[in-house]
Design a protein around this motif. Structure first.
Motif, PDB file in Angstrom:
ATOM      1  N   LEU A  23      38.786  37.603  36.356  1.00 27.34           N
ATOM      2  CA  LEU A  23      38.756  37.120  37.739  1.00 27.34           C
ATOM      3  C   LEU A  23      39.983  37.554  38.532  1.00 27.34           C
ATOM      4  N   TYR A  24      41.049  37.918  37.834  1.00 35.70           N
ATOM      5  CA  TYR A  24      42.297  38.338  38.505  1.00 35.70           C
ATOM      6  C   TYR A  24      43.065  39.169  37.480  1.00 35.70           C
ATOM      7  N   LEU A  25      44.142  39.802  37.908  1.00 32.85           N
ATOM      8  CA  LEU A  25      44.917  40.629  36.984  1.00 32.85           C
ATOM      9  C   LEU A  25      45.950  39.795  36.228  1.00 32.85           C
ATOM     10  N   GLU A  26      45.817  39.774  34.915  1.00 33.66           N
ATOM     11  CA  GLU A  26      46.718  38.965  34.095  1.00 33.66           C
ATOM     12  C   GLU A  26      48.184  39.394  34.255  1.00 33.66           C
ATOM     13  N   SER A  27      48.404  40.674  34.505  1.00 33.62           N
ATOM     14  CA  SER A  27      49.789  41.132  34.680  1.00 33.62           C
ATOM     15  C   SER A  27      50.449  40.428  35.874  1.00 33.62           C
ATOM     16  N   HIS A  28      49.645  39.993  36.844  1.00 34.72           N
ATOM     17  CA  HIS A  28      50.208  39.244  37.974  1.00 34.72           C
ATOM     18  C   HIS A  28      50.697  37.870  37.518  1.00 34.72           C
ATOM     19  N   TYR A  29      49.951  37.271  36.581  1.00 35.37           N
ATOM     20  CA  TYR A  29      50.391  35.982  36.025  1.00 35.37           C
ATOM     21  C   TYR A  29      51.690  36.158  35.244  1.00 35.37           C
ATOM     22  N   LEU A  99      42.423  35.397  43.234  1.00 35.02           N
ATOM     23  CA  LEU A  99      41.213  36.074  42.782  1.00 35.02           C
ATOM     24  C   LEU A  99      41.220  37.521  43.242  1.00 35.02           C
ATOM     25  N   ALA A 100      40.778  38.434  42.379  1.00 36.02           N
ATOM     26  CA  ALA A 100      40.545  39.807  42.815  1.00 36.02           C
ATOM     27  C   ALA A 100      39.470  39.769  43.905  1.00 36.02           C
ATOM     28  N   ILE A 101      39.544  40.705  44.836  1.00 37.85           N
ATOM     29  CA  ILE A 101      38.616  40.687  45.977  1.00 37.85           C
ATOM     30  C   ILE A 101      37.166  40.780  45.508  1.00 37.85           C
ATOM     31  N   ASP A 102      36.937  41.598  44.484  1.00 43.11           N
ATOM     32  CA  ASP A 102      35.571  41.753  43.971  1.00 43.11           C
ATOM     33  C   ASP A 102      35.095  40.472  43.276  1.00 43.11           C
ATOM     34  N   ALA A 103      36.030  39.735  42.667  1.00 43.77           N
ATOM     35  CA  ALA A 103      35.672  38.466  42.021  1.00 43.77           C
ATOM     36  C   ALA A 103      35.300  37.444  43.090  1.00 43.77           C
ATOM     37  N   GLU A 104      36.098  37.456  44.152  1.00 40.39           N
ATOM     38  CA  GLU A 104      35.831  36.579  45.293  1.00 40.39           C
ATOM     39  C   GLU A 104      34.398  36.767  45.799  1.00 40.39           C
ATOM     40  N   SER A 105      34.002  38.005  46.020  1.00 42.57           N
ATOM     41  CA  SER A 105      32.670  38.227  46.592  1.00 42.57           C
ATOM     42  C   SER A 105      31.578  37.970  45.547  1.00 42.57           C
ATOM     43  N   PHE A 106      31.870  38.258  44.287  1.00 41.77           N
ATOM     44  CA  PHE A 106      30.894  37.965  43.235  1.00 41.77           C
ATOM     45  C   PHE A 106      30.617  36.461  43.152  1.00 41.77           C
ATOM     46  N   ILE A 107      31.686  35.681  43.178  1.00 44.12           N
ATOM     47  CA  ILE A 107      31.550  34.226  43.064  1.00 44.12           C
ATOM     48  C   ILE A 107      30.809  33.645  44.273  1.00 44.12           C
ATOM     49  N   ALA A 108      31.042  34.237  45.441  1.00 42.37           N
ATOM     50  CA  ALA A 108      30.497  33.668  46.681  1.00 42.37           C
ATOM     51  C   ALA A 108      28.992  33.884  46.852  1.00 42.37           C
ATOM     52  N   LYS A 130      46.296  28.094  36.198  1.00 47.33           N
ATOM     53  CA  LYS A 130      45.631  29.297  36.727  1.00 47.33           C
ATOM     54  C   LYS A 130      44.361  28.918  37.494  1.00 47.33           C
ATOM     55  N   ILE A 131      43.577  28.010  36.888  1.00 46.85           N
ATOM     56  CA  ILE A 131      42.334  27.552  37.522  1.00 46.85           C
ATOM     57  C   ILE A 131      42.634  26.951  38.905  1.00 46.85           C
ATOM     58  N   ARG A 132      43.698  26.147  38.973  1.00 43.03           N
ATOM     59  CA  ARG A 132      44.091  25.557  40.264  1.00 43.03           C
ATOM     60  C   ARG A 132      44.497  26.641  41.249  1.00 43.03           C
ATOM     61  N   ALA A 133      45.350  27.552  40.788  1.00 39.76           N
ATOM     62  CA  ALA A 133      45.882  28.579  41.691  1.00 39.76           C
ATOM     63  C   ALA A 133      44.768  29.482  42.219  1.00 39.76           C
ATOM     64  N   LEU A 134      43.788  29.769  41.369  1.00 35.71           N
ATOM     65  CA  LEU A 134      42.684  30.650  41.779  1.00 35.71           C
ATOM     66  C   LEU A 134      41.676  29.912  42.647  1.00 35.71           C
ATOM     67  N   GLY A 135      41.752  28.585  42.624  1.00 35.54           N
ATOM     68  CA  GLY A 135      40.839  27.789  43.440  1.00 35.54           C
ATOM     69  C   GLY A 135      39.420  27.735  42.893  1.00 35.54           C
ATOM     70  N   VAL A 136      39.227  28.198  41.647  1.00 34.19           N
ATOM     71  CA  VAL A 136      37.849  28.245  41.135  1.00 34.19           C
ATOM     72  C   VAL A 136      37.303  26.856  40.839  1.00 34.19           C
ATOM     73  N   ARG A 222      34.599  46.594  38.241  1.00 33.49           N
ATOM     74  CA  ARG A 222      34.768  45.455  39.136  1.00 33.49           C
ATOM     75  C   ARG A 222      33.524  44.579  39.077  1.00 33.49           C
ATOM     76  N   LEU A 223      33.732  43.279  39.312  1.00 33.02           N
ATOM     77  CA  LEU A 223      32.600  42.347  39.229  1.00 33.02           C
ATOM     78  C   LEU A 223      31.529  42.634  40.273  1.00 33.02           C
ATOM     79  N   ASP A 224      31.938  43.135  41.445  1.00 32.58           N
ATOM     80  CA  ASP A 224      30.928  43.350  42.487  1.00 32.58           C
ATOM     81  C   ASP A 224      29.993  44.514  42.161  1.00 32.58           C
TER      82      ASP A 224
END
Ligand SMILES: [Mg+2]
Length: 238
Positions: A23-29, A99-108, A130-136, A222-224
């Motif tokens: 859903l996002y890049l782990e290296s960012h975490y 969230l990665a942009i493609d994850a955002e649109s996939f989820i929506a 992480k779940i909180r930060a991603l807003g999922v 990408r998820l999209d």
């Protein structure tokens, strides 16, 4: 973490997602965690640029004793207590990730009769943050399962969380697909239970170069790129 208490029985099939590097890049975490630890180090010991050093080691492939090594370089004798404190700071920090942009649109996407869910591994406090930060947790996930709630022995590749998911939704295994990134552990349980699998091979993903055997049913960057019609086909709707 559990999202809304749905009975789970109103769905025809279920798309279960991993979190890190799916859903996002782990290296960012990782970078966010190093910054949080670096802040503590700067406050307590006056050492600066901890985060940069740590990130350089991580990027060069180092995965163990990173904190000890950076502190050594800076001439600090790292007691086990100090390291333990820093590990806790890392795992409990509120991460700056999105969230990665493609994850955002996939989820929506609207997907009647199709549930979204999460199965994620890792230390509980860290995964919850992480779940909180991603807003999922506030989005359209019918079920979020963090394997660490059941103890480290139930982390992937253990089947436990996947079996729980089947029970919750009351659907046969072929109505589930697990979308994840790490061939070393993610697809073992879904394969043995008879789920479908999709591999996300994100640019910058930590496991993108690992070979995957048996091959997943789908592989995307990408998820999209995963169309609902592909899921229809894989999950037996047509
Ligand atoms: Mg992952």
């Amino acid at each position: 973490v559990s999202s809304e208490p749905t009975s789970g029985k109103e769905f025809r099939d279920v798309v279960v997602l991993d979190v890190d590097d799916t859903l996002y890049l782990e290296s960012h975490y990782v970078a966010s965690g190093f910054r949080a630890v670096g802040q503590q180090i700067a406050d307590q010991l006056g050492c600066t640029d901890f985060a940069d050093h740590a990130l350089r080691l991580f990027r060069s492939g180092v995965r163990t004793r990173i904190f000890d090594r950076v502190l050594e370089e800076q001439g600090v004798v790292a007691s086990p207590e100090l390291i333990a404190r820093l590990v806790t700071a890392y795992r409990t920090h509120e991460p700056a990730i999105e969230l990665a942009i493609d994850a955002e649109s996939f989820i929506a996407r609207e997907r009647p009769g199709r549930a979204l869910a999460i199965i994620s591994d890792g230390f509980l406090a860290a995964q919850q943050a992480k779940i909180r930060a991603l807003g999922v947790d506030r989005r359209r996930f019918a079920r979020i399962t963090l394997t660490d709630e059941f103890g480290a022995e139930r982390w992937k590749p253990n089947e436990y969380a996947f079996r729980l998911m089947q029970q919750h939704f009351g659907l046969p295994p072929e109505r589930f697909i697990y979308i994840a990134d790490n061939p070393a552990k993610d697809f073992v349980a879904p394969n043995s239970l008879g789920w479908k699998t999709a591999r996300v091979r994100r640019s910058g993903g930590l496991h993108r170069d690992i070979a995957c055997f048996p091959p997943p049913h789908l592989e995307v960057e990408r998820l999209d790129q995963i169309a609902e019609s592909m899921l229809d086909r894989l999950l037996g709707r047509q």
